[in-house]
Write an enzyme that holds these catalytic residues in place. Structure first.
Site, PDB file in Angstrom:
ATOM      1  CG  ASP A  31      86.567   2.028  29.618  1.00 38.31           C
ATOM      2  OD1 ASP A  31      87.714   2.164  30.062  1.00 38.31           O
ATOM      3  OD2 ASP A  31      85.547   2.201  30.303  1.00 38.31           O
ATOM      4  CG  HIS A  63      80.981   3.007  32.290  1.00 42.53           C
ATOM      5  ND1 HIS A  63      81.335   2.768  30.976  1.00 42.53           N
ATOM      6  CD2 HIS A  63      82.114   2.830  33.005  1.00 42.53           C
ATOM      7  CE1 HIS A  63      82.623   2.468  30.914  1.00 42.53           C
ATOM      8  NE2 HIS A  63      83.118   2.492  32.131  1.00 42.53           N
ATOM      9  CB  CYS A 117      91.050  -2.655  37.584  1.00 36.62           C
ATOM     10  SG  CYS A 117      90.725  -1.373  38.777  1.00 36.62           S
ATOM     11  CG  ASN A 126      85.265  -1.117  31.389  1.00 37.19           C
ATOM     12  OD1 ASN A 126      84.637  -0.152  31.778  1.00 37.19           O
ATOM     13  ND2 ASN A 126      86.378  -1.012  30.676  1.00 37.19           N
TER      14      ASN A 126
HETATM   15 ZN    ZN Z   1      85.131   1.908  32.333  1.00 40.63          ZN
END
Ligand code: ZN
Length: 315
Positions: free
Chosen positions: A14, A210, A243, A252
């Site tokens: 990710d 998540h 982000c 995250n």
């Molecule tokens: Zn993520």
């Protein structure tokens, strides 16, 4: 809330897919080795997508091959379709997740497939997995992305998420997960949606969340998840990747902050926090231009901090 919680590191997938720098294979291996040595037991190490779409993850098969040699580590990967799942099986991944966006607009934009088409892919993957000898079958999760809201559609009705979770389980997934892809979730919503989905598919079929920290609610949402029985949380070392909707913020949840909160609450993660904090140096030197986040790393551990996991203990 006294049992052990699984912190699933998703940074190598990710995080790396969201940055421009391409981390060299040797650094990825060093990162994964160091996190496993710190006590992390599950790592999502990459994604089987075409290299021209995500050159950052083009070496996923080699990363999986390396990660498989680490004793006790569950090696997870993301796949967008049956073709990706074939590559994941070939490489020997222990766990495969296919994302299904609860927002159909998002699904069409992201993978150019409707819900019905994605469920066909899921059924294809299930058939593939069931053709393997039982001992060699990776676990298969349907990850419901945009489950708490969508930047294109706005509100995502909980009923739709529940219906899709049921469809994924009917199609043969081992479990479903809920992803706050957009950072829209709040703690009350987390509790409500987890309860509803578990009510429909059973507690055993939903163990992981998540969550993102886009609006600063990442850890509050973790706490809400803990209170309704969630036992696995995804996070990314240093919040790598940032982000896209909020420059300067982590996307995250930061693994270091998550582990600090859990350990400070007396909840064992099996992770040695000082050793985990030291892994940031690998990120810093491997992708020097990228922003690395985290409150605990910036402030340091509190004086006299006693983690729930005893130092040096390997879980
Ligand atoms: Zn993520």
């Amino acid at each position: 809330m006294t049992g052990e919680i699984l912190v699933s590191e998703v940074g190598p997938r990710d995080g790396l897919q969201s940055i421009r720098s391409i981390m060299p294979l040797e650094s990825k291996k060093a990162w994964i080795d160091a996190e496993a040595a710190a006590g992390v037991r599950e790592i999502e190490v990459g994604s089987f997508v075409p290299a021209k779409l995500l050159p950052q993850l083009a070496d996923t098969a080699e990363v999986v091959a390396h990660a498989r040699t680490i004793p006790g580590l569950a090696v997870a990967v993301l796949v967008p379709n049956l073709k990706g799942a074939e590559a994941a099986v070939q490489a020997g991944a222990h766990k495969i997740t296919i994302p299904l966006s609860a927002s159909e607009t998002h699904s069409l934009k992201n993978v150019r497939r409707t819900h019905a088409q994605m469920l066909d892919e899921v059924r294809g993957i299930v058939a593939l997995l069931r053709s393997l000898p039982a001992g060699q079958r990776p676990r298969f999760e349907g990850g419901l992305s945009t489950a708490f809201g969508c930047t294109l559609e706005g509100d995502v009705p909980a009923d739709r998420v529940v219906r899709l979770a049921e469809s994924l389980m009917e199609a043969g997934c081992d479990e479903v997960g809920l992803s706050d892809t957009t950072g829209y979730a709040n703690p009350a919503q987390v509790k409500d949606l987890v309860r509803r989905v578990r009510g429909a598919v059973g507690d055993h079929a939903l163990s992981g969340l998540h969550l993102h920290n886009t609006r600063g609610l990442g850890l509050a949402n973790v706490l809400a998840g803990l209170e309704v029985g969630i036992t696995t949380f995804d996070s990314s070392l240093g919040g790598l990747g940032g982000c896209p909707f909020a420059p300067g913020a982590s996307g995250n949840i930061v693994t270091e902050d998550l582990v600090f909160m859990l350990e400070a609450m007396g909840i064992r993660t099996g992770i040695d926090l000082p050793r985990l904090l030291a892994v940031r140096e690998i990120l810093r030197s491997a992708v020097p231009g990228e922003e690395i986040h985290g409150f605990t790393p910036a402030a340091g551990l509190p004086l006299g901090f006693r983690p729930a996991t005893s130092p040096g203990a390997s879980a």
